[in-house]
Design a protein around this motif. Structure first.
Motif, short mmCIF file in Angstrom:
data_model
loop_
_atom_site.label_atom_id
_atom_site.label_comp_id
_atom_site.label_asym_id
_atom_site.label_seq_id
_atom_site.Cartn_x
_atom_site.Cartn_y
_atom_site.Cartn_z
N PHE A 197 0.83 -1.21 0.00
CA PHE A 197 0.00 0.00 0.00
C PHE A 197 0.87 1.26 0.00
O PHE A 197 2.03 1.23 0.43
CB PHE A 197 -0.98 0.00 1.18
N ALA A 198 0.28 2.35 -0.49
CA ALA A 198 1.03 3.59 -0.68
C ALA A 198 1.26 4.30 0.65
O ALA A 198 0.33 4.51 1.42
CB ALA A 198 0.29 4.51 -1.64
N LEU A 199 2.51 4.66 0.91
CA LEU A 199 2.85 5.50 2.06
C LEU A 199 2.93 6.96 1.58
O LEU A 199 2.58 7.88 2.29
CB LEU A 199 4.19 5.06 2.66
N TRP A 200 3.40 7.12 0.37
CA TRP A 200 3.54 8.45 -0.25
C TRP A 200 3.20 8.30 -1.73
O TRP A 200 3.62 7.32 -2.35
CB TRP A 200 4.98 8.95 -0.08
N LYS A 201 2.42 9.23 -2.24
CA LYS A 201 2.07 9.16 -3.66
C LYS A 201 2.63 10.37 -4.39
O LYS A 201 2.50 11.50 -3.90
CB LYS A 201 0.54 9.16 -3.83
N LYS A 202 3.19 10.11 -5.53
CA LYS A 202 3.67 11.20 -6.37
C LYS A 202 2.44 11.98 -6.89
O LYS A 202 1.44 11.37 -7.29
CB LYS A 202 4.43 10.61 -7.56
N ALA A 203 2.55 13.31 -6.84
CA ALA A 203 1.43 14.12 -7.34
C ALA A 203 1.59 14.32 -8.84
O ALA A 203 2.65 14.72 -9.30
CB ALA A 203 1.42 15.46 -6.63
N ASP A 204 0.53 14.02 -9.59
CA ASP A 204 0.64 14.28 -11.03
C ASP A 204 0.36 15.77 -11.27
O ASP A 204 0.05 16.52 -10.34
CB ASP A 204 -0.30 13.36 -11.84
N GLU A 217 7.60 15.96 -5.34
CA GLU A 217 6.34 16.50 -4.82
C GLU A 217 5.26 15.44 -4.80
O GLU A 217 5.10 14.67 -5.74
CB GLU A 217 5.90 17.69 -5.67
N GLY A 218 4.54 15.40 -3.70
CA GLY A 218 3.49 14.40 -3.59
C GLY A 218 2.66 14.61 -2.34
O GLY A 218 2.62 15.73 -1.80
N PHE A 219 2.04 13.56 -1.89
CA PHE A 219 1.17 13.66 -0.70
C PHE A 219 1.17 12.31 0.02
O PHE A 219 1.39 11.27 -0.60
CB PHE A 219 -0.24 14.09 -1.11
#
Ligand code: ZN
Length: 498
Positions: A197-204, A217-219
């Motif tokens: 599962f995602a701990l950090w996602k890259k922001a598109d 950059e991400g969230f």
């Protein structure tokens, strides 16, 4: 502690004696709302459950630190690692800033919850206000080898985790079953395993809510948020983690997995989950059109509602069931709850207004003794000590109510100490522990006393037009006049139409 409290723990699937880690302190973490829309019946049940648990723990002497977060970032559609952020989606829909969405629904959440007399938590942290803490946690997981980075996103590595720990500790799910039931999503291609599962996602490019991180950059992911906030404010191993049953998997399982990987704990000693609300025996969902918000309930504006319901009716309705059983919502059930609620509140008013000995003893015989009252009180505590069984407590209160009515109608007399004890215990259970309040505040009471005097005068003068007018007028304000052998008294009546 004077009381031996027994609590059901989802983690052990057993009910056992409640033994906090460092009494009298109790750390309580409850997953708060994702603020992208108005609070609904499901939210109310969850926060009411933990409000009652917190009230009771405090009453029996614990010092509770209650943390309930506000998810204002990172909760994606369908609770998966794919799709739009729920808040961003709402911002596009309403054509406002994401943080405007957050503020709007945080405000409405607070006012709806306060109307239900649910007390505010001690700490209410937001995800967006704790980005550095979440980044630090993710970095630590990367260092420990239980997470990996792919193109600006970081995922938890379940395969690596399984080398040292067992997956499914909380939910009891087996990894192979979860794997076979996982849908193929776009982001799965990046993951080593679909169960990661995602701990950090890259922001598109289109993602507005973004923060700089070592991976670009991400969230942060939703599961990381609660793991980081629980750790920051309550430590690596605290007493109680709560939430609705719908959060048990995957959200809470993912929290346990992170705590195990980081600190070799289960995050909390006790995991407590409240059961769900069904509507006319159906699961509540937006697509079925049976999704009722609290504002709609209080105003009676949903098509399935035949009238508005006061927040206290909902509070009593939920408390009538044990938090681990499902409750089925319907107009009939709510109207039944209103009747029960009014009985309890009128009993409260009656005993609080009774003066000793003028209103309770006529014959001078003391027929009710302290031992009887103590037995009633013991039943109340027994109910709450049995995994916060408010349904059983309410049954015990109805037994006390019979006694109050017997005193009211002078069919029983009581010892003074027993009378004071009954008044104190009944008030404690109804007001402090169950958190029930009258529909409206009757202050200043002398104003009602004046109206009652006008009523009594009109009655004496046989001015029936005025008598009827006063009765009708007060009824529309939620007050019923009752003529008794001892004169006219007023009681809380049905919730007036608004
Ligand atoms: Zn959570």
């Amino acid at each position: 502690m004077q009381q031996q409290l027994y609590v059901y723990n989802t983690l052990t699937r057993q009910q056992g004696l409640f033994q906090p880690i460092a009494p009298p302190h109790v750390g309580l973490y409850v997953c708060g709302p994702t603020v992208y829309g108005p609070a609904h019946l499901g939210h109310a049940r969850c926060y009411l459950t933990f409000d009652t648990i917190k009230r009771y723990l405090q009453h029996i002497g614990y010092k509770v630190r209650y943390v309930r977060n506000i998810t204002d970032v990172g909760h994606l559609e369908r609770d998966a690692d794919e799709g739009e952020d729920k808040i961003l989606q709402q911002a596009r829909l309403e054509k406002i800033e994401p943080m405007e969405v957050v503020q709007r629904y945080t405000n409405s959440f607070h006012s709806d919850i306060a109307a239900l007399n649910i007390e505010a938590p001690d700490i209410e942290p937001t995800a967006s206000g704790h980005i550095p803490e979440q980044i630090a946690l993710i970095e630590k997981m990367l260092q420990q080898g239980c997470a990996y980075e792919v193109e600006g996103s970081v995922y938890f590595d379940i395969k690596a985790y399984e080398q040292h720990h067992r997956y499914g500790e909380l939910s009891g799910r087996k990894l192979e079953d979860v794997l076979s039931g996982t849908r193929t999503l776009k982001s799965q291609a990046e993951k080593k395993s679909p169960v990661d599962f995602a701990l950090w996602k890259k922001a598109d490019a289109t993602h507005i809510m973004r923060w700089p991180s070592p991976w670009g950059e991400g969230f942060p992911g939703w599961h990381t948020e609660c793991a980081a906030l629980g750790y920051k404010y309550l430590g690596s191993y605290f007493d109680i983690h709560g939430g609705g049953m719908d959060l048990l998997f995957p959200h809470h399982e993912c929290e346990v997995v992170q705590a195990r990987a980081m600190h070799n704990t289960t995050s909390a000693k006790y995991w407590i989950h409240n059961n769900m609300v069904t509507l006319h025996d159906q699961k509540m969902s937006k697509s079925l059109g049976n999704y009722i918000t609290l504002a709609q309930l209080f105003q009676g504006t949903h098509p399935l509602l035949t009238r508005p319901y006061h927040p206290m009716i909902l509070r009593f309705f939920y408390l009538q069931a044990h938090y681990r059983s499902t409750v089925n919502f319907s107009n009939e059930a709510l109207q039944g709850a209103e009747k029960g609620y009014l009985k309890l509140m009128n009993g409260l008013k009656a005993i609080q207004n009774m003066r000793y000995p003028a209103d309770v003893i006529e014959s001078g015989r003391a027929e009710v003794h302290m031992t009887t009252i103590e037995q009633h009180i013991a039943l109340g505590y027994e109910a709450m000590n049995d995994d916060f069984n408010t349904a059983k407590l309410i049954a015990a209160l109805f037994q006390m109510l019979k006694l109050i009515h017997a005193l009211e109608t002078r069919s029983l007399a009581i010892e003074e100490a027993a009378f004071e004890k009954l008044k104190q215990a009944y008030t404690l259970f109804v007001v402090d522990i169950l958190g029930l309040q009258p529909f409206f505040q009757t202050e200043p009471t002398n104003l009602i006393a004046t109206i009652m005097q006008v009523y009594a005068d009109a009655k004496q003068q046989k001015n029936y037009a005025q008598v009827d007018m006063l009765r009708a007028e007060l009824k529309s304000k939620g007050i019923t006049i009752k003529d008794t052998r001892y004169g006219a008294v007023w009681e809380y009546g049905e919730y007036p139409e608004v």
